[in-house]
Design a protein around this motif. Structure first.
Motif, PDB file in Angstrom:
ATOM      1  N   PRO A  88     -62.738 -33.927  42.411  1.00 10.99           N
ATOM      2  CA  PRO A  88     -61.962 -32.698  42.970  1.00 10.99           C
ATOM      3  C   PRO A  88     -60.363 -32.481  42.535  1.00 10.99           C
ATOM      4  N   ARG A  89     -60.080 -31.251  42.323  1.00 12.29           N
ATOM      5  CA  ARG A  89     -58.629 -31.189  42.129  1.00 12.29           C
ATOM      6  C   ARG A  89     -58.474 -29.526  42.110  1.00 12.29           C
ATOM      7  N   ASP A  90     -57.189 -29.221  42.287  1.00 11.73           N
ATOM      8  CA  ASP A  90     -56.637 -27.745  42.063  1.00 11.73           C
ATOM      9  C   ASP A  90     -56.684 -27.522  40.735  1.00 11.73           C
ATOM     10  N   TRP A  91     -56.791 -26.109  40.280  1.00 20.33           N
ATOM     11  CA  TRP A  91     -56.460 -25.635  39.081  1.00 20.33           C
ATOM     12  C   TRP A  91     -55.196 -25.513  38.483  1.00 20.33           C
ATOM     13  N   ARG A 173     -57.861 -16.044  46.154  1.00 19.27           N
ATOM     14  CA  ARG A 173     -57.225 -14.931  46.491  1.00 19.27           C
ATOM     15  C   ARG A 173     -57.456 -14.582  48.020  1.00 19.27           C
ATOM     16  N   HIS A 174     -56.395 -14.224  48.720  1.00 19.36           N
ATOM     17  CA  HIS A 174     -56.633 -13.857  50.571  1.00 19.36           C
ATOM     18  C   HIS A 174     -56.338 -12.618  50.493  1.00 19.36           C
ATOM     19  N   HIS A 175     -57.379 -12.000  51.402  1.00 19.11           N
ATOM     20  CA  HIS A 175     -57.337 -10.639  51.599  1.00 19.11           C
ATOM     21  C   HIS A 175     -56.798 -10.294  52.919  1.00 19.11           C
ATOM     22  N   PRO A 176     -56.824  -9.239  53.347  1.00 18.97           N
ATOM     23  CA  PRO A 176     -55.676  -8.732  54.374  1.00 18.97           C
ATOM     24  C   PRO A 176     -56.101  -9.378  55.612  1.00 18.97           C
ATOM     25  N   GLU A 177     -57.619  -9.665  55.831  1.00 19.31           N
ATOM     26  CA  GLU A 177     -58.031 -10.369  57.212  1.00 19.31           C
ATOM     27  C   GLU A 177     -58.472 -11.837  56.738  1.00 19.31           C
ATOM     28  N   ALA A 178     -57.613 -12.415  55.801  1.00 17.77           N
ATOM     29  CA  ALA A 178     -57.962 -13.972  55.573  1.00 17.77           C
ATOM     30  C   ALA A 178     -57.096 -14.982  56.715  1.00 17.77           C
ATOM     31  N   VAL A 179     -57.423 -16.214  56.631  1.00 19.82           N
ATOM     32  CA  VAL A 179     -56.587 -16.956  57.367  1.00 19.82           C
ATOM     33  C   VAL A 179     -56.474 -18.451  56.631  1.00 19.82           C
ATOM     34  N   PRO A 180     -55.353 -18.788  56.015  1.00 17.87           N
ATOM     35  CA  PRO A 180     -54.027 -17.674  56.479  1.00 17.87           C
ATOM     36  C   PRO A 180     -53.978 -16.473  55.459  1.00 17.87           C
ATOM     37  N   SER A 181     -53.006 -15.549  55.803  1.00 15.36           N
ATOM     38  CA  SER A 181     -52.638 -14.536  54.854  1.00 15.36           C
ATOM     39  C   SER A 181     -52.310 -14.920  53.667  1.00 15.36           C
ATOM     40  N   ALA A 182     -51.812 -14.010  52.560  1.00 16.97           N
ATOM     41  CA  ALA A 182     -51.512 -14.181  51.408  1.00 16.97           C
ATOM     42  C   ALA A 182     -50.085 -14.780  51.148  1.00 16.97           C
ATOM     43  N   TYR A 183     -49.465 -14.585  52.270  1.00 22.66           N
ATOM     44  CA  TYR A 183     -47.900 -15.032  52.210  1.00 22.66           C
ATOM     45  C   TYR A 183     -47.618 -16.241  53.121  1.00 22.66           C
ATOM     46  N   THR A 184     -47.513 -17.387  52.517  1.00 19.47           N
ATOM     47  CA  THR A 184     -47.370 -18.786  53.075  1.00 19.47           C
ATOM     48  C   THR A 184     -46.172 -19.505  52.394  1.00 19.47           C
ATOM     49  N   ASP A 185     -45.459 -20.400  53.003  1.00 17.28           N
ATOM     50  CA  ASP A 185     -44.501 -21.256  52.461  1.00 17.28           C
ATOM     51  C   ASP A 185     -44.975 -22.521  51.830  1.00 17.28           C
ATOM     52  N   TRP A 186     -45.991 -22.434  51.254  1.00 12.18           N
ATOM     53  CA  TRP A 186     -46.573 -23.511  50.410  1.00 12.18           C
ATOM     54  C   TRP A 186     -47.268 -22.952  49.194  1.00 12.18           C
ATOM     55  N   GLN A 187     -47.783 -23.633  48.326  1.00  9.28           N
ATOM     56  CA  GLN A 187     -48.481 -23.405  46.986  1.00  9.28           C
ATOM     57  C   GLN A 187     -50.092 -23.289  47.395  1.00  9.28           C
ATOM     58  N   ASN A 188     -50.414 -22.022  47.016  1.00 13.73           N
ATOM     59  CA  ASN A 188     -51.809 -21.879  47.290  1.00 13.73           C
ATOM     60  C   ASN A 188     -52.961 -22.553  46.330  1.00 13.73           C
ATOM     61  N   TYR A 189     -53.017 -23.778  46.325  1.00 17.86           N
ATOM     62  CA  TYR A 189     -53.699 -24.615  45.469  1.00 17.86           C
ATOM     63  C   TYR A 189     -55.327 -24.070  45.466  1.00 17.86           C
ATOM     64  N   GLY A 190     -55.597 -23.660  44.262  1.00 14.18           N
ATOM     65  CA  GLY A 190     -56.852 -22.974  44.202  1.00 14.18           C
ATOM     66  C   GLY A 190     -58.107 -24.094  43.741  1.00 14.18           C
ATOM     67  N   GLY A 191     -59.185 -23.944  43.800  1.00 15.97           N
ATOM     68  CA  GLY A 191     -60.456 -24.673  43.474  1.00 15.97           C
ATOM     69  C   GLY A 191     -61.109 -25.439  44.327  1.00 15.97           C
ATOM     70  N   ILE A 192     -62.012 -26.568  43.802  1.00  8.26           N
ATOM     71  CA  ILE A 192     -62.816 -27.395  44.577  1.00  8.26           C
ATOM     72  C   ILE A 192     -61.814 -28.584  44.656  1.00  8.26           C
ATOM     73  N   THR A 193     -60.988 -28.549  45.981  1.00  8.00           N
ATOM     74  CA  THR A 193     -60.007 -29.263  46.210  1.00  8.00           C
ATOM     75  C   THR A 193     -60.362 -30.520  46.893  1.00  8.00           C
ATOM     76  N   ARG A 194     -61.628 -31.001  47.263  1.00  5.89           N
ATOM     77  CA  ARG A 194     -61.948 -32.068  48.017  1.00  5.89           C
ATOM     78  C   ARG A 194     -63.454 -32.289  47.632  1.00  5.89           C
ATOM     79  N   SER A 195     -64.075 -33.449  47.718  1.00  7.68           N
ATOM     80  CA  SER A 195     -65.283 -33.901  47.079  1.00  7.68           C
ATOM     81  C   SER A 195     -66.551 -33.088  47.378  1.00  7.68           C
ATOM     82  N   VAL A 196     -67.433 -33.293  46.363  1.00  3.86           N
ATOM     83  CA  VAL A 196     -69.013 -32.379  46.431  1.00  3.86           C
ATOM     84  C   VAL A 196     -69.876 -33.740  46.477  1.00  3.86           C
ATOM     85  N   TRP A 197     -70.825 -33.466  47.362  1.00  2.93           N
ATOM     86  CA  TRP A 197     -71.737 -34.552  47.701  1.00  2.93           C
ATOM     87  C   TRP A 197     -73.334 -33.812  47.763  1.00  2.93           C
TER      88      TRP A 197
END
Length: 602
Positions: A88-91, A173-197
């Motif tokens: 796992p990691r962010d791209w 991508r975060h759509h208008p009804e997403a949680v959180p929204s597209a506007y945050t004070d942290w990097q939106n790290y995308g990807g399979i960020t934790r393990s797969v089993w």
């Protein structure tokens, strides 16, 4: 699915017809399961124009794995020629040119499967940010929305003997009804960020357990699912204690006994080995026993008053490159810095962190504030879809982590506006959290407090009067006086905080940006010296605040944020950390450590 799933309160509006998480479901307590890791090298294809989902055609349907002859038809991809990424990691941290990429990425790998009669088999994902679509052998098997909570898909009847191919579209991508929204004070790290089993469980299995202390008694609830879940003998061993019973209706059982075991405390984080046997299934865990409660404006831990000596942190390891590739060793390094500060408490902001982080907190003796990313005013508080997402996140966070001794507070939000739609939205989440776990305290990080003024000129007396406060157990305030206000730190002597509610109050955030290594007069912004001065003056404010039971300054480590633009001091990093991104301790680190050393002796 859960143990104390009372009928949840109705949402503010009718649920939309669309299913949020199609075929995805919680599969709890993965560390206790027999499983095969699917981490490692995966192929990937970027699709910045979302071309693959613009009609079903053979040229770019990445999940179908076409292998056309050289003479045609034309296919514009070849998985065997695609680059690899170690998951796992962010791209975003994988390649410099992907730092700000926000969109869909397709991932693929193959694995061998062997038939296992009498077993149910699941593909389980610890986290995919933000929206995941999954195909197995070119067949779509499910979707999940939400970047920080686990989900699983039953693939028992979809696996084939020998080689299988799994394809995942992770869309950040975060759509208008997403949680959180597209506007945050942290990097939106995308990807399979934790393990797969690939997880194997019996046809009738132990689905969930919830072990806790209620007064001087141990209460354990166990739930089985499957065709033979009723009337099953259950044996639970905890420390040197043995509790037995037989499941009743719905495959559920409640066991109770007077506690004879040592309690978990930050000073002595005792964890007792636990094993449950039921039918043909057996699971194990490590359980700590403790209580947390309030009494008026006091916070009680194991029945005694406690001051939470805390720090906030993001799920981002120490290192020169910002990433969400968080290993257990990374989590231990971060939380060890908190312990070096003298902390007995950490606020895990602003979303559920990995389960490994919670287990390290259990071991180190750190009380945890865990939070869902209902964040800022951009959330659609009037949307049924958004509410459904938030409720699912609360449910999945609590069901995953409520056996962790370290969890002390569930937080439903951070810095949300004060209006009727928001308050009703959060009241629903609070009711859900109480139904799922009546043993923890509920909080939210509030701001926009009312300045009712003071007797002297320039004096500010802030009153925490947010209407949500009536529904919370602990009131928490984010305040950035002398950073996002015109005051200087010494003018904090003119500031006070109070509340009309007879409830504990804590300061969940305060701080100032400082570039590591930049020194100067203490009244110069961006210096380590200004940050340290602001901390010193905040300590005086905290010490004179009635009913203040703790604090978690912002923040342990500098972290990536695309809204921090200053070309000299920030360069897309939030610099409010007490350590730099590479782990260099700033002057305020020692200042806070000294303050906590004094607090710990009282």
């Amino acid at each position: 699915m859960g143990l104390v799933l009372a009928t949840l309160p109705k949402p503010l509006r009718a649920q939309p017809k669309a299913v949020v998480n199609d075929q995805a479901q919680p599969l709890l307590h993965l560390p206790a399961r027999h499983k095969e890791s699917l981490d490692g090298a995966w192929r990937y294809i970027l699709d910045p124009f979302d071309a693959a989902r613009r009609g079903d055609n053979t040229r770019r349907t990445f999940w179908k794995d076409y292998r056309p002859p050289e003479t045609g038809p034309l296919v514009e991809y070849d998985w065997s020629e695609s680059p690899t990424i170690d998951l796992p990691r962010d791209w975003n941290s994988h390649l410099p040119e992907l730092l700000w990429y926000d969109g869909p990425v397709y991932f693929r790998r193959t694995f061998d499967a062997v038939a296992k009669p009498g077993k149910r088999r699941f593909l389980a994902f610890d986290a995919v940010n933000y929206h995941a679509t999954i195909w197995l052998n070119a067949e779509k098997i499910g979707e999940h929305e939400g970047g920080f909570t686990p989900f699983a898909i039953d693939v028992t009847d979809r696996l084939k003997p020998g080689e299988n191919a799994i394809t995942v579209c992770a869309d950040s991508r975060h759509h208008p009804e997403a949680v959180p929204s597209a506007y945050t004070d942290w990097q939106n790290y995308g990807g399979i960020t934790r393990s797969v089993w690939l997880v194997d469980v019996p046809e009738t299995r132990i689905d969930d357990w919830f072990v806790r202390l209620d007064g001087d008694r141990i209460v354990a609830e166990v739930a089985l699912v499957g065709p033979d879940a009723v009337g099953v003998p259950v044996r639970l061993m905890l420390g040197g204690m043995v509790l037995t019973g037989r499941t009743g209706a719905g495959g559920k059982l409640r066991l109770e006994a007077r506690n004879k075991l040592k309690l978990w405390t930050p000073e002595h984080p005792v964890l007792h080995p636990m094993m449950i046997e039921a039918g043909g299934d057996r699971v194990s865990d490590k359980i700590g026993l403790r209580t947390i409660a309030t009494r008026g404006r006091e916070l009680l831990f194991n029945g005694k008053p406690i001051f939470l000596r805390g720090i906030s942190l993001h799920e981002e390891p120490i290192g020169a490159v910002g990433t969400r590739r968080m290993t257990e060793a990374d989590a231990r390094a971060l939380l060890s810095e908190a312990k070096a500060l003298g902390c007995n408490f950490v606020r895990l902001a602003h979303y559920p962190h990995s389960e490994a982080t919670l287990r390290v907190a259990d071991e180190l003796g750190l009380i945890v504030w865990a939070e869902v990313p209902v964040y800022w005013e951009q959330i659609r508080y009037d949307s049924a879809h958004t509410l459904m997402l938030a409720r699912a996140m609360v449910r999945d966070m609590i069901l995953r982590d409520r056996n962790r001794a370290s969890i002390g507070l569930w937080s439903v939000a951070n810095e949300t506006p004060s209006n009727d739609a928001r308050t009703r939205f959060l009241q629903t989440l609070i009711a859900d959290a109480r139904a799922l776990d009546p043993t923890r305290l509920i909080t939210a990080a509030l701001n926009k407090n009312v300045d009712v003024g003071g007797a002297a000129e320039g004096e500010s007396r802030f009153s925490v009067t947010d209407p949500l406060a009536a529904d919370l157990d602990v009131l928490a305030v984010n305040q950035y006086e002398a950073w996002y206000s015109k005051r200087t730190p010494d003018e904090l002597a003119q500031v006070s905080f109070t509340t009309p509610y007879d409830k504990p109050l804590m300061f969940s955030e305060f701080g100032a940006d400082a570039l590591a290594g930049y020194r100067g007069p203490r009244n110069r912004l961006w210096t380590e010296d200004y940050q340290a001065w602001l901390y010193e003056e905040n300590f005086r404010l905290i010490d004179r605040t009635p009913g203040c039971v703790g604090m978690s300054p912002w923040v342990l480590k500098d972290f990536r944020s695309p809204r921090r633009w200053h070309g000299r001091y920030q360069q897309f990093w939030n610099r409010k950390g007490l350590i730099s991104e590479t782990g260099a301790r700033k002057a305020a680190f020692a200042v806070l450590a000294a303050y906590y050393a004094k607090k710990g002796k009282r």
